[in-house]
Design a protein around this motif. Structure first.
Motif, mmCIF file in Angstrom:
data_model
loop_
_atom_site.group_PDB
_atom_site.id
_atom_site.type_symbol
_atom_site.label_atom_id
_atom_site.label_comp_id
_atom_site.label_asym_id
_atom_site.label_seq_id
_atom_site.Cartn_x
_atom_site.Cartn_y
_atom_site.Cartn_z
ATOM 1 N N GLY A 24 15.824 -2.780 -30.132
ATOM 2 C CA GLY A 24 14.655 -2.499 -29.908
ATOM 3 C C GLY A 24 13.930 -1.340 -29.773
ATOM 4 O O GLY A 24 13.010 -1.910 -31.109
ATOM 5 N N PRO A 25 13.666 0.047 -29.612
ATOM 6 C CA PRO A 25 12.884 0.131 -30.270
ATOM 7 C C PRO A 25 12.396 0.994 -31.986
ATOM 8 O O PRO A 25 14.148 1.621 -32.136
ATOM 9 N N ILE A 26 12.001 1.294 -32.692
ATOM 10 C CA ILE A 26 11.734 1.527 -33.442
ATOM 11 C C ILE A 26 12.162 3.413 -33.970
ATOM 12 O O ILE A 26 12.394 4.176 -34.969
ATOM 13 N N ASP A 27 11.485 3.527 -32.909
ATOM 14 C CA ASP A 27 11.116 5.317 -32.890
ATOM 15 C C ASP A 27 12.063 5.784 -31.044
ATOM 16 O O ASP A 27 11.496 5.096 -29.615
ATOM 17 N N LEU A 28 12.893 6.794 -31.310
ATOM 18 C CA LEU A 28 12.931 7.069 -30.083
ATOM 19 C C LEU A 28 12.762 8.545 -30.206
ATOM 20 O O LEU A 28 13.334 9.399 -31.102
ATOM 21 N N HIS A 29 11.864 9.103 -28.478
ATOM 22 C CA HIS A 29 11.545 10.301 -28.806
ATOM 23 C C HIS A 29 11.999 10.971 -27.013
ATOM 24 O O HIS A 29 11.436 10.264 -26.345
ATOM 25 N N ILE A 30 13.122 12.335 -27.522
ATOM 26 C CA ILE A 30 12.977 12.452 -25.961
ATOM 27 C C ILE A 30 12.619 14.037 -25.658
ATOM 28 O O ILE A 30 12.894 14.610 -27.058
ATOM 29 N N LEU A 31 11.916 14.046 -24.871
ATOM 30 C CA LEU A 31 11.693 15.134 -24.428
ATOM 31 C C LEU A 31 12.515 16.210 -23.544
ATOM 32 O O LEU A 31 12.611 15.695 -22.143
ATOM 33 N N VAL A 32 12.627 17.351 -23.543
ATOM 34 C CA VAL A 32 14.529 18.238 -23.487
ATOM 35 C C VAL A 32 13.194 19.036 -22.489
ATOM 36 O O VAL A 32 12.625 20.109 -23.047
ATOM 37 N N LEU A 33 13.829 19.176 -20.922
ATOM 38 C CA LEU A 33 13.146 19.533 -20.427
ATOM 39 C C LEU A 33 13.303 21.144 -19.840
ATOM 40 O O LEU A 33 14.937 20.952 -19.284
ATOM 41 N N LYS A 34 13.271 22.045 -19.933
ATOM 42 C CA LYS A 34 14.114 23.294 -19.018
ATOM 43 C C LYS A 34 14.407 23.248 -17.911
ATOM 44 O O LYS A 34 15.241 23.987 -16.732
ATOM 45 N N ASN A 35 13.547 22.918 -17.377
ATOM 46 C CA ASN A 35 13.019 22.652 -15.697
ATOM 47 C C ASN A 35 12.632 21.446 -15.019
ATOM 48 O O ASN A 35 11.589 20.673 -15.531
#
Length: 218
Positions: A207-218
């Motif tokens: 699968g992906p080499i990079d995993l980037h998580i966008l954590v939202l407050k709202n």
């Protein structure tokens, strides 16, 4: 008869079982609805603010990166910045679940739907994040195609703070609350990796080499 019915029929035939009757189906449904929770570790039973910090810390330990954003409207700019910093093409395949999001003047070519082999980056939405291990819970469906999770080199995932839970049992509760069980439920912990050959760590094996998580407050 659909292909699915034929496959299940062949399995039942090989096992010597008949088509389940209404009583058997009811027993299956009751077992699914009346599940018992397994052991939940103490590290997953802390105040929610601590769960958010633990999730981010655990995600970093397994090789994922994160960005904390105030709201969904901040995602396009964060995606454009990520693609630029990674020297990736300025294009992304986005889950239909995020189609209402406005990209404004961001210099990014946006496509929607399932991932294609030529896609280098995708953006999807997680049902939940498990703080216990920094794991994302991703479900399949028309709004969140599974191909987005596995085909590209870079997978970006939107996760709201309110969807961060303590343990896997809490994640399964989120799945059951959907009503209809998704065809696939994937628990993803960090980028794809393997060390099967000579104990040498290889990223991007499945699968992906990079995993980037966008954590939202709202």
């Amino acid at each position: 008869m659909s292909a699915r019915d034929r496959i299940l029929g062949n399995v039942r035939s090989a096992l010597g079982r008949a088509e389940p009757d209404d009583k058997t189906r009811a027993a299956y449904d009751a077992r699914f609805d009346a599940h018992t929770r397994n052991t939940v570790p103490a590290r997953a039973s802390v105040p929610h603010a601590a769960l958010i910090e633990r999730f981010i810390a655990e995600a970093h330990l397994v090789g994922a990166t994160t960005a904390r954003l105030d709201r969904l409207d901040d995602v396009p700019a964060a995606v454009a910045s990520y693609l630029r910093d990674k020297n990736l093409p300025a294009r992304i395949r986005v889950a239909p679940a995020l189609q209402s999001m406005s990209w404004g003047e961001q210099p990014v070519e946006v496509g929607y739907g399932k991932a294609e082999p030529s896609d280098t980056a995708t953006l999807t939405r997680a049902l939940a994040g498990v703080a216990e291990t920094g794991t994302l819970l991703l479900t399949s469906g028309p709004q969140t195609p599974t191909t987005l999770n596995f085909l590209p080199d870079a997978n970006l995932v939107v996760l709201t703070e309110t969807d961060i839970v303590g343990a896997y049992e809490d994640g399964w509760d989120r799945v059951r609350a959907l009503g209809a069980t998704p065809r696939a439920v994937n628990f993803v912990t960090g980028p794809s990796r393997t060390a099967d050959i000579a104990q040498e760590l290889i990223l991007g094996a499945h699968g992906p080499i990079d995993l980037h998580i966008l954590v939202l407050k709202n």
